[in-house]
Structure formats: C-alpha cells, structure tokens
Design a protein around this motif. Sequence first.
Motif, PDB file in Angstrom:
ATOM      1  N   LEU A   8       0.961  -0.981  -0.150  1.00 54.68           N
ATOM      2  CA  LEU A   8      -0.016   0.247  -0.453  1.00 54.68           C
ATOM      3  C   LEU A   8       0.866   1.157  -0.276  1.00 54.68           C
ATOM      4  CD1 LEU A   8      -2.953   1.640   0.312  1.00 54.68           C
ATOM      5  CD2 LEU A   8      -2.341   1.301   2.837  1.00 54.68           C
ATOM      6  N   ILE A   9       0.746   2.156  -1.446  1.00 51.60           N
ATOM      7  CA  ILE A   9       1.689   3.242  -1.156  1.00 51.60           C
ATOM      8  C   ILE A   9       1.147   4.275  -0.833  1.00 51.60           C
ATOM      9  CG2 ILE A   9       3.318   1.849  -2.590  1.00 51.60           C
ATOM     10  CD1 ILE A   9       2.056   3.356  -5.164  1.00 51.60           C
ATOM     11  N   GLY A  22      -4.445   5.936  -0.089  1.00 50.36           N
ATOM     12  CA  GLY A  22      -3.312   4.760  -0.809  1.00 50.36           C
ATOM     13  C   GLY A  22      -3.918   4.081  -1.278  1.00 50.36           C
ATOM     14  N   GLU A  23      -2.658   3.326  -2.305  1.00 52.54           N
ATOM     15  CA  GLU A  23      -2.729   2.643  -3.918  1.00 52.54           C
ATOM     16  C   GLU A  23      -2.509   1.301  -3.048  1.00 52.54           C
ATOM     17  OE1 GLU A  23      -4.741   2.513  -7.584  1.00 52.54           O
ATOM     18  OE2 GLU A  23      -4.459   3.920  -6.367  1.00 52.54           O
ATOM     19  N   TRP A  24      -3.183   0.307  -3.285  1.00 52.46           N
ATOM     20  CA  TRP A  24      -2.823  -1.257  -3.428  1.00 52.46           C
ATOM     21  C   TRP A  24      -1.424  -1.657  -4.954  1.00 52.46           C
ATOM     22  CZ3 TRP A  24      -1.495  -3.512   0.935  1.00 52.46           C
ATOM     23  CH2 TRP A  24      -2.510  -3.926   1.437  1.00 52.46           C
ATOM     24  N   LEU A  25      -0.444  -1.627  -4.514  1.00 48.86           N
ATOM     25  CA  LEU A  25       0.009  -1.610  -6.216  1.00 48.86           C
ATOM     26  C   LEU A  25       0.490  -3.905  -5.967  1.00 48.86           C
ATOM     27  CD1 LEU A  25       1.150  -0.923  -8.647  1.00 48.86           C
ATOM     28  CD2 LEU A  25       2.970  -0.210  -6.909  1.00 48.86           C
ATOM     29  N   SER A  26      -0.030  -4.477  -6.988  1.00 50.27           N
ATOM     30  CA  SER A  26       0.461  -5.579  -6.599  1.00 50.27           C
ATOM     31  C   SER A  26       2.083  -5.915  -7.360  1.00 50.27           C
ATOM     32  CB  SER A  26      -0.134  -6.477  -7.665  1.00 50.27           C
ATOM     33  OG  SER A  26      -1.403  -6.793  -7.303  1.00 50.27           O
ATOM     34  N   MET A  27       2.697  -6.819  -6.688  1.00 42.73           N
ATOM     35  CA  MET A  27       4.352  -6.843  -7.437  1.00 42.73           C
ATOM     36  C   MET A  27       4.337  -8.291  -7.170  1.00 42.73           C
ATOM     37  SD  MET A  27       5.695  -4.536  -6.370  1.00 42.73           S
ATOM     38  CE  MET A  27       6.075  -2.611  -5.179  1.00 42.73           C
ATOM     39  N   PRO A  28       5.171  -8.856  -8.380  1.00 41.89           N
ATOM     40  CA  PRO A  28       6.039  -8.179  -8.910  1.00 41.89           C
ATOM     41  C   PRO A  28       4.648  -6.727  -9.503  1.00 41.89           C
ATOM     42  CG  PRO A  28       6.242  -9.980 -10.252  1.00 41.89           C
ATOM     43  CD  PRO A  28       5.745  -9.887  -8.711  1.00 41.89           C
ATOM     44  N   HIS A  35       4.474   3.613 -11.595  1.00 38.46           N
ATOM     45  CA  HIS A  35       3.946   5.649 -11.991  1.00 38.46           C
ATOM     46  C   HIS A  35       3.062   6.121 -11.758  1.00 38.46           C
ATOM     47  CE1 HIS A  35       8.212   6.032 -14.504  1.00 38.46           C
ATOM     48  NE2 HIS A  35       8.449   6.147 -13.141  1.00 38.46           N
ATOM     49  N   ALA A  36       1.660   4.717 -12.469  1.00 35.04           N
ATOM     50  CA  ALA A  36       0.787   5.379 -11.897  1.00 35.04           C
ATOM     51  C   ALA A  36      -0.175   5.466 -10.843  1.00 35.04           C
ATOM     52  CB  ALA A  36      -0.461   4.701 -13.294  1.00 35.04           C
ATOM     53  N   ALA A  37       0.508   4.401 -10.119  1.00 37.75           N
ATOM     54  CA  ALA A  37       0.079   4.550  -8.969  1.00 37.75           C
ATOM     55  C   ALA A  37       0.678   5.863  -8.468  1.00 37.75           C
ATOM     56  CB  ALA A  37       0.623   2.868  -7.786  1.00 37.75           C
ATOM     57  N   MET A  38       1.884   6.558  -7.936  1.00 34.29           N
ATOM     58  CA  MET A  38       2.325   7.069  -7.602  1.00 34.29           C
ATOM     59  C   MET A  38       1.638   8.029  -7.595  1.00 34.29           C
ATOM     60  SD  MET A  38       6.397   6.297  -7.565  1.00 34.29           S
ATOM     61  CE  MET A  38       6.569   7.651  -7.113  1.00 34.29           C
ATOM     62  N   ASN A  47       7.832  15.952  -4.741  1.00 28.87           N
ATOM     63  CA  ASN A  47       7.410  15.309  -3.957  1.00 28.87           C
ATOM     64  C   ASN A  47       8.195  14.306  -3.746  1.00 28.87           C
ATOM     65  OD1 ASN A  47       5.403  14.732  -4.677  1.00 28.87           O
ATOM     66  ND2 ASN A  47       4.209  15.256  -3.307  1.00 28.87           N
ATOM     67  N   PRO A  48       9.281  13.686  -4.139  1.00 30.51           N
ATOM     68  CA  PRO A  48       9.332  11.691  -3.566  1.00 30.51           C
ATOM     69  C   PRO A  48       9.731  11.526  -2.904  1.00 30.51           C
ATOM     70  CG  PRO A  48      11.174  13.076  -4.657  1.00 30.51           C
ATOM     71  CD  PRO A  48       9.998  13.670  -4.739  1.00 30.51           C
ATOM     72  N   GLN A  49      10.527  12.136  -1.876  1.00 28.48           N
ATOM     73  CA  GLN A  49       9.816  12.477  -0.002  1.00 28.48           C
ATOM     74  C   GLN A  49       9.135  11.938   0.561  1.00 28.48           C
ATOM     75  OE1 GLN A  49      10.508  14.665  -1.716  1.00 28.48           O
ATOM     76  NE2 GLN A  49       8.767  16.804  -0.535  1.00 28.48           N
ATOM     77  N   ASP A  50       7.782  12.393  -0.176  1.00 27.53           N
ATOM     78  CA  ASP A  50       6.777  11.783   0.518  1.00 27.53           C
ATOM     79  C   ASP A  50       6.436  10.621   0.273  1.00 27.53           C
ATOM     80  OD1 ASP A  50       5.816  14.039   1.546  1.00 27.53           O
ATOM     81  OD2 ASP A  50       4.331  15.071   0.330  1.00 27.53           O
ATOM     82  N   PHE A  51       7.047  10.012  -0.564  1.00 28.91           N
ATOM     83  CA  PHE A  51       7.034   8.477  -1.090  1.00 28.91           C
ATOM     84  C   PHE A  51       6.909   7.700   0.581  1.00 28.91           C
ATOM     85  CE2 PHE A  51       8.091   4.217  -2.138  1.00 28.91           C
ATOM     86  CZ  PHE A  51       7.037   3.862  -2.907  1.00 28.91           C
ATOM     87  N   PHE A  52       5.570   6.463   0.642  1.00 24.56           N
ATOM     88  CA  PHE A  52       6.209   5.587   1.387  1.00 24.56           C
ATOM     89  C   PHE A  52       5.097   4.614   1.849  1.00 24.56           C
ATOM     90  CE2 PHE A  52       2.746   7.846   4.099  1.00 24.56           C
ATOM     91  CZ  PHE A  52       2.543   6.824   4.542  1.00 24.56           C
ATOM     92  N   ILE A  53       5.321   2.833   2.013  1.00 26.86           N
ATOM     93  CA  ILE A  53       4.806   1.745   2.147  1.00 26.86           C
ATOM     94  C   ILE A  53       3.960   2.102   3.349  1.00 26.86           C
ATOM     95  CG2 ILE A  53       5.109  -0.411   1.766  1.00 26.86           C
ATOM     96  CD1 ILE A  53       7.322   0.168   0.236  1.00 26.86           C
ATOM     97  N   ASN A  54       2.438   2.346   3.267  1.00 26.97           N
ATOM     98  CA  ASN A  54       2.037   2.076   4.502  1.00 26.97           C
ATOM     99  C   ASN A  54       1.200   0.869   4.990  1.00 26.97           C
ATOM    100  OD1 ASN A  54       0.528   3.246   6.778  1.00 26.97           O
ATOM    101  ND2 ASN A  54      -1.051   4.238   5.448  1.00 26.97           N
ATOM    102  N   GLY A  55       1.653  -0.446   3.819  1.00 30.19           N
ATOM    103  CA  GLY A  55       0.714  -1.796   4.796  1.00 30.19           C
ATOM    104  C   GLY A  55       1.223  -2.789   3.408  1.00 30.19           C
TER     105      GLY A  55
END
Length: 63
Positions: A8-9, A22-28, A35-38, A47-55
């Motif tokens: 969850l980003i 937030g946006e769930w992103l499947s891996m891989p 980019h779309a999720a970001m 603002n790349p410093q705002d990116f974080f994984i929330n779960g």
Amino acid sequence: MSETFSVLIDSRSRFETGQPGGEWLSMPTTTEQLHAAMKSVGITAENPQDFFINGFSNTEAYP
C-alpha cells in the motif's frame, strides 16, 4: 505476471493530514504501474520524499 504480495503506497503528507487513500500495488509490478500508482496518491518528481509504504499484504502461497 502472478502476484506474490501487495504493498500500500501513499503520500506521507496526505497520510499525516488524515486524507483517506493510498494505492494497493501488486508485486512484482512494472514501471508504468508504479508511476500510475504514485501519480494517483500525488507523488511527483517535486515531492519524492513523500513516498512511503503504508502496509503490505501477502498471499497464502507466500507467507
């Protein structure tokens, strides 16, 4: 591509102000999907410093 787990980003500034989202992103994943999720959570080159994984979430096959 099969999903191993999801993350969850989110944007730290949005999260700290209590905005839902937030946006769930499947891996891989692909670069385009990342980019779309970001973009959907407001992360840009400015603002790349705002990116974080929330779960994260994993599947039964990959505990």
